[in-house]
Motif scaffolding. Sequence first.
Motif, PDB file in Angstrom:
ATOM      1  N   ALA A   2       0.881  -0.969   0.250  1.00 45.35           N
ATOM      2  CA  ALA A   2      -0.375   0.103   0.070  1.00 45.35           C
ATOM      3  C   ALA A   2       1.317   1.017  -0.138  1.00 45.35           C
ATOM      4  O   ALA A   2       2.159   1.408   0.328  1.00 45.35           O
ATOM      5  CB  ALA A   2      -0.848   0.116   1.378  1.00 45.35           C
ATOM      6  N   ARG A   3       0.107   2.584   0.178  1.00 48.66           N
ATOM      7  CA  ARG A   3       0.763   3.715  -0.736  1.00 48.66           C
ATOM      8  C   ARG A   3       0.315   5.037   0.780  1.00 48.66           C
ATOM      9  O   ARG A   3      -0.964   4.593   0.702  1.00 48.66           O
ATOM     10  CB  ARG A   3       1.324   4.180  -2.002  1.00 48.66           C
ATOM     11  N   PHE A   4       1.387   5.395   1.064  1.00 48.61           N
ATOM     12  CA  PHE A   4       0.174   6.542   2.471  1.00 48.61           C
ATOM     13  C   PHE A   4       1.055   7.789   1.950  1.00 48.61           C
ATOM     14  O   PHE A   4       2.004   7.458   2.079  1.00 48.61           O
ATOM     15  CB  PHE A   4       0.573   5.841   4.072  1.00 48.61           C
ATOM     16  N   LEU A   5       0.290   8.553   2.704  1.00 45.31           N
ATOM     17  CA  LEU A   5       1.039  10.151   2.734  1.00 45.31           C
ATOM     18  C   LEU A   5       0.956  10.220   4.352  1.00 45.31           C
ATOM     19  O   LEU A   5      -0.484  10.085   4.233  1.00 45.31           O
ATOM     20  CB  LEU A   5      -0.112  10.869   2.016  1.00 45.31           C
ATOM     21  N   VAL A   6       2.101  10.640   4.784  1.00 43.28           N
ATOM     22  CA  VAL A   6       2.077  10.638   6.112  1.00 43.28           C
ATOM     23  C   VAL A   6       2.966  12.519   6.278  1.00 43.28           C
ATOM     24  O   VAL A   6       3.496  12.496   6.114  1.00 43.28           O
ATOM     25  CB  VAL A   6       3.567  10.288   6.521  1.00 43.28           C
ATOM     26  N   THR A   7       1.755  13.110   7.094  1.00 44.29           N
ATOM     27  CA  THR A   7       1.831  14.594   7.178  1.00 44.29           C
ATOM     28  C   THR A   7       3.200  14.914   8.399  1.00 44.29           C
ATOM     29  O   THR A   7       2.312  14.451   8.981  1.00 44.29           O
ATOM     30  CB  THR A   7       0.512  15.700   6.941  1.00 44.29           C
ATOM     31  N   GLY A   8       4.066  15.181   8.418  1.00 41.70           N
ATOM     32  CA  GLY A   8       4.325  16.079  10.108  1.00 41.70           C
ATOM     33  C   GLY A   8       5.541  14.492   9.480  1.00 41.70           C
ATOM     34  O   GLY A   8       5.804  14.152  11.208  1.00 41.70           O
ATOM     35  N   GLY A   9       5.957  14.005   8.164  1.00 35.62           N
ATOM     36  CA  GLY A   9       6.369  12.379   8.640  1.00 35.62           C
ATOM     37  C   GLY A   9       7.568  12.483   9.166  1.00 35.62           C
ATOM     38  O   GLY A   9       8.666  11.304   9.433  1.00 35.62           O
ATOM     39  N   ALA A  10       8.089  13.575   9.505  1.00 34.37           N
ATOM     40  CA  ALA A  10       9.813  13.603   9.437  1.00 34.37           C
ATOM     41  C   ALA A  10       9.633  14.377  11.146  1.00 34.37           C
ATOM     42  O   ALA A  10      10.275  14.778  11.652  1.00 34.37           O
ATOM     43  CB  ALA A  10      10.326  15.282   8.535  1.00 34.37           C
ATOM     44  N   GLY A  11       8.947  14.346  11.927  1.00 29.33           N
ATOM     45  CA  GLY A  11       8.995  14.654  13.511  1.00 29.33           C
ATOM     46  C   GLY A  11       8.904  13.523  14.207  1.00 29.33           C
ATOM     47  O   GLY A  11       8.819  12.345  13.496  1.00 29.33           O
ATOM     48  N   TYR A  12       8.768  13.839  15.332  1.00 31.37           N
ATOM     49  CA  TYR A  12       8.865  12.872  16.871  1.00 31.37           C
ATOM     50  C   TYR A  12       7.685  11.671  16.149  1.00 31.37           C
ATOM     51  O   TYR A  12       8.339  10.870  15.848  1.00 31.37           O
ATOM     52  CB  TYR A  12       8.542  12.966  17.830  1.00 31.37           C
ATOM     53  N   VAL A  13       6.986  12.141  16.270  1.00 34.58           N
ATOM     54  CA  VAL A  13       5.530  10.536  16.139  1.00 34.58           C
ATOM     55  C   VAL A  13       5.949  10.076  14.779  1.00 34.58           C
ATOM     56  O   VAL A  13       6.179   8.693  14.568  1.00 34.58           O
ATOM     57  CB  VAL A  13       4.396  10.749  16.676  1.00 34.58           C
ATOM     58  N   GLY A  14       5.670  10.902  13.783  1.00 33.07           N
ATOM     59  CA  GLY A  14       5.204  10.689  11.774  1.00 33.07           C
ATOM     60  C   GLY A  14       6.208  10.151  12.231  1.00 33.07           C
ATOM     61  O   GLY A  14       6.044   9.235  11.633  1.00 33.07           O
ATOM     62  N   SER A  15       7.544  10.290  12.200  1.00 35.07           N
ATOM     63  CA  SER A  15       8.788   9.285  11.889  1.00 35.07           C
ATOM     64  C   SER A  15       8.700   8.152  12.661  1.00 35.07           C
ATOM     65  O   SER A  15       9.321   7.316  11.408  1.00 35.07           O
ATOM     66  CB  SER A  15       9.983  10.205  12.205  1.00 35.07           C
TER      67      SER A  15
END
Length: 336
Positions: A2-15
């Motif tokens: 699957a492919r997902f878009l993650v906003t804030g994915g370079a932050g703490y929880v997001g990463s």
Amino acid sequence: MARFLVTGGAGYVGSHVVLALVERGDEVVIIDDLRQGHRAAVPEGVELVVADLADRARLAEVFAGWKFDGVLHFAALSLVGESMRDPLRYITENLSNTLGLADAAIRAGCLRFVLSSTAALFGFPERLPIDEAARLGPVSAYGESKLMAERGLEWAEQVHGLRSASLRYFNAAGADPKGRLGEDHNPETHLIPLAINAALGLGPELTVFGTDYDTPDGTCIRDYVHVTDLADAHLRVLDVLNEGRSVRYNVGNGSGYSVREVIDTVQRVTGRPVPHRTGPRRPGDPAVLVASNTRLREETGWTPRYAALEDIVRTAHAWRAAHPNGFRGNASQVAA
């Protein structure tokens, strides 16, 4: 895959969530403006789009460029104290960006949406542990912004069929057990990294806000959930959304630790004293905040693997000791 878009994915929880998705074989695209995120926290092979969610044209380009199976939304202003100094900014930005993202997802036919929400929705709880049926009554603009976002997503489901999962975190803590990722905020406001920084001489002495609460040792009690366990919860709710229903879950360990217990644990793990002083209570701080995670456990099979405070502190300390400057000066990307 699957492919997902993650906003804030370079932050703490997001990463940490991005890393979990990559490890199970999913493809990920990140949108992050890098105000609090770090390029070095992005795993190898993951596309990073540096953009502000308020840029609707850029957001539309991202959805046009990839077909996503779901969106996980972490990008938000998140400091409670700051939200009380600038409430309109918090409510405007957090609500507008969440609903703008949801609208773009709906237009692209992407109907799975996971919201990073907060225990701040509950304000001063009437009973403990706090379950999903507890009265919602934010006492900060940050909490109010997340509650308004959740309500917007409910309307998006009713009208457009967008299935959403709102995960109401208590206190995310710890670091990737393999040492690949950790917590690096500027400014840092979370108790465990502040105590570790004080012990390691990487930050100022810790302030204990209030020692006269109605708790066994007089200090506030909070529920700490390991960030890796939190990431696992996100993956599990994606599967729930496949069942065609929206959900709201409280995510915590189900037990709490006091500020003094955190200090004692940091001292034991680091082998160093935690310089600290006593300060006055902070307005709006409840004595105890502890989650009930029963619904999440029963409906998804989730269970925390790093529930002990010592395990949480040990992983946070290991990362910080290995990265005294955080991600700064580290240009390499994370190897999944």
